[in-house]
Design a protein around this motif. Structure first.
Motif, PDB file in Angstrom:
ATOM      1  N   ILE A 123      33.884  33.525  44.198  1.00 27.83           N
ATOM      2  CA  ILE A 123      32.908  32.792  44.999  1.00 27.83           C
ATOM      3  C   ILE A 123      32.156  33.795  45.864  1.00 27.83           C
ATOM      4  N   ARG A 124      30.835  33.781  45.791  1.00 29.60           N
ATOM      5  CA  ARG A 124      30.016  34.729  46.533  1.00 29.60           C
ATOM      6  C   ARG A 124      29.501  34.062  47.819  1.00 29.60           C
ATOM      7  N   ALA A 129      24.009  34.245  46.157  1.00 33.33           N
ATOM      8  CA  ALA A 129      25.254  33.696  46.703  1.00 33.33           C
ATOM      9  C   ALA A 129      25.498  32.282  46.178  1.00 33.33           C
ATOM     10  N   ASP A 130      26.752  31.858  46.245  1.00 32.77           N
ATOM     11  CA  ASP A 130      27.090  30.462  45.955  1.00 32.77           C
ATOM     12  C   ASP A 130      26.978  29.620  47.220  1.00 32.77           C
ATOM     13  N   VAL A 131      27.289  30.233  48.351  1.00 33.39           N
ATOM     14  CA  VAL A 131      27.211  29.533  49.630  1.00 33.39           C
ATOM     15  C   VAL A 131      26.811  30.555  50.691  1.00 33.39           C
ATOM     16  N   ILE A 184      29.172  38.966  51.349  1.00 32.45           N
ATOM     17  CA  ILE A 184      27.966  39.793  51.437  1.00 32.45           C
ATOM     18  C   ILE A 184      27.502  39.799  52.887  1.00 32.45           C
ATOM     19  N   ASP A 185      27.662  40.943  53.555  1.00 34.54           N
ATOM     20  CA  ASP A 185      27.179  41.097  54.928  1.00 34.54           C
ATOM     21  C   ASP A 185      25.735  41.569  54.856  1.00 34.54           C
ATOM     22  N   THR A 186      24.841  40.935  55.624  1.00 32.34           N
ATOM     23  CA  THR A 186      23.415  41.239  55.520  1.00 32.34           C
ATOM     24  C   THR A 186      22.846  41.681  56.861  1.00 32.34           C
TER      25      THR A 186
END
Length: 473
Positions: free
Chosen positions: A212-213, A294-296, A264-266
């Motif tokens: 899960i992304r 991403a998924d969420v 994923i840190d942005t």
């Protein structure tokens, strides 16, 4: 034992071309490349392959002189590089062939010698490799580092890269038979050692499941990186009070309750009027792209500042992308917490972001790790909902129930008839309604159907798309 990929860390002082080399090896632009020194600050991971040998490549920020360590960011960048060296099976030390040997190269070499790790010395920005290999004096001075034969390359033009990859591949004749060190496993959020499933069969089964992304997005300095570090249980991304510390979108795999995730840190997304450099514009583009894949998405809001117009604009990016959304109110430990406070804060969020009325809200603290587990449970539920497939029979049973409760509208004496529905897409869930006349479908009734589908079919936190099509006779 499970097989893990060897880890190869790319290190050196700032602006010697580490990220250019990293991107060249992995074959895509993952690390941000700019002429500005110190652009890469966190560790960036990507899998690479050469001659049938796979390995995990790690890009790091530039190591600055020890006397500059009063600079908070510089010291944390150096710490990230030291962590990468410590976990690596091999280190690529990059120096600048145009600058020649400088004192900071000697300081970095001293750090690397103490690590006792296998090493490749790369002299980058060498335009004429033939001249360098024939004994160019400037090139030979790097032998003074005492790290073996230097490899001259041009990462920008892709020259000499094959020789470096041959050297890396030859160092790993067989893959390392240990658990995956680049996968962080966290069942709880106590500051304890990394945990891994003891039952290998369960772990094999978990690996069959797609990860899960989760994209972590928000304004600068709302605590996104602190939240990521709280989830991972280690300082994987640099945390600072200075807004805009994270530039790249950083992907990190981990496991939670036996389920694989990628977080994923942005970079913080600023208002357009505040985005005044090419680097910042690129960071905003990367954050937006992170939402797309991403998924969420976790929309992080600062509890001490409250929801603002920019939070709503970032929420709009998530909404338009059709990704699952969980609104995360961070720094709740700084608020005198009681139920009325939460209710008041939730009302203000709903006023600012009415279009995200389907998104749940969770109040957390990255510092105390309050409700971090709850947040991940909710994110998993939302992500799984966005990928759900509803059988046509179940979908039409629900459709019949909700249309009986509130009949379809009429227009100019004609009533809308919905014959049946079918699911035609996931991520986001998309449903096709066959009707007598799509023009009669009023947006308010479509909104009603969307809400009822979400409630009845378990799509909390997920945007649903409905399309109407005239049924052929």
């Amino acid at each position: 034992m499970a097989v893990r990929l060897p880890v190869v860390a790319v290190v050196g002082r700032p602006n010697v071309g580490k990220s250019t080399l990293f991107n060249r090896i992995i074959g895509r632009r993952l690390s941000v490349v700019e002429e500005t020194p110190g652009v890469t600050r966190d560790r960036v991971y990507a899998e690479a392959e050469w001659n049938g040998k796979s390995f995990m490549l790690v890009d790091t920020g530039g190591i600055l002189p020890q006397e500059d360590m009063n600079d908070t960011i510089s010291s944390k960048v150096r710490k990230q590089a030291e962590i990468a060296i410590d976990e690596a099976d091999m280190v690529i030390f990059v120096v600048d062939g145009k600058d020649g040997l400088v004192p900071l190269d000697q300081e970095v070499a001293s750090i690397l010698r103490k690590s006792r790790k296998p090493m490749i010395l790369i002299v980058n920005k060498v335009d004429d490799l033939g001249e360098a290999k024939q004994g160019d004096r400037d090139y030979l001075e790097f032998y003074q580092l005492g790290l073996g034969e230097p490899f001259p390359i041009s990462a920008l033009h892709g020259k000499g890269i094959a020789d470096v990859l041959d050297k890396i591949a030859s160092a790993f004749p067989t893959q390392v038979a240990e658990p995956d060190e680049h996968v962080i496993v966290r069942e709880s959020y106590e500051p304890a050692a990394v945990q891994r499933p003891e039952d290998l069969e369960e772990k094999k089964e978990a690996k069959k499941i797609d990860a899960i992304r989760i994209a972590v997005v928000g304004r600068p300095n709302v605590g996104k990186s602190s939240l990521v570090n709280a989830i991972l249980g280690e300082e994987r991304t640099i945390v600072s009070e200075i807004p805009g510390t994270t530039i790249d979108a950083i992907d990190t795999p981990f496991e939670y309750r036996g389920r694989p995730f990628v977080i994923i840190d942005t970079a913080g997304i600023r208002r357009k009027a505040r985005v005044d450099t090419p680097l910042e514009r690129y960071s905003v583009m990367r954050a937006t792209a992170a939402v797309e894949r991403a998924d969420v998405a976790l929309l992080v809001i600062d509890a001490t500042r409250g929801p603002a117009e920019q939070d709503a604009k970032i929420g709009g990016i998530i909404h338009e992308a059709g990704r699952g959304c969980l609104i995360v109110v961070n720094k709740w430990d700084l608020i005198e917490s009681h139920r009325k406070q939460e209710q008041a804060f939730e009302l203000s969020i709903r006023r600012e972001m009415a279009f995200l009325d389907y998104s749940p809200i969770v109040f957390v603290s990255a510092v105390t790790k309050q409700r971090i587990g709850t947040m991940l449970d909710m994110a998993q539920k939302i992500a799984e909902g966005s990928m759900k497939e509803i059988p046509t029979s179940e979908l039409n049973s629900v459709l019949e129930e909700i249309t009986e409760r509130v009949p379809p509208p009429t227009r100019k004496g004609r009533r809308l008839k919905i014959y049946y529905a079918t699911q035609v897409g996931r991520r986001p869930p998309t449903f096709l309604l066959f009707v007598n006349d799509p023009e009669i479908m009023h947006f308010s009734y479509e909104r009603y159907l969307e809400k009822e589908f979400r409630r009845a079919l378990g799509f909390e936190g997920v945007r649903i798309f409905l399309k109407s099509r005239r049924r052929r006779s």
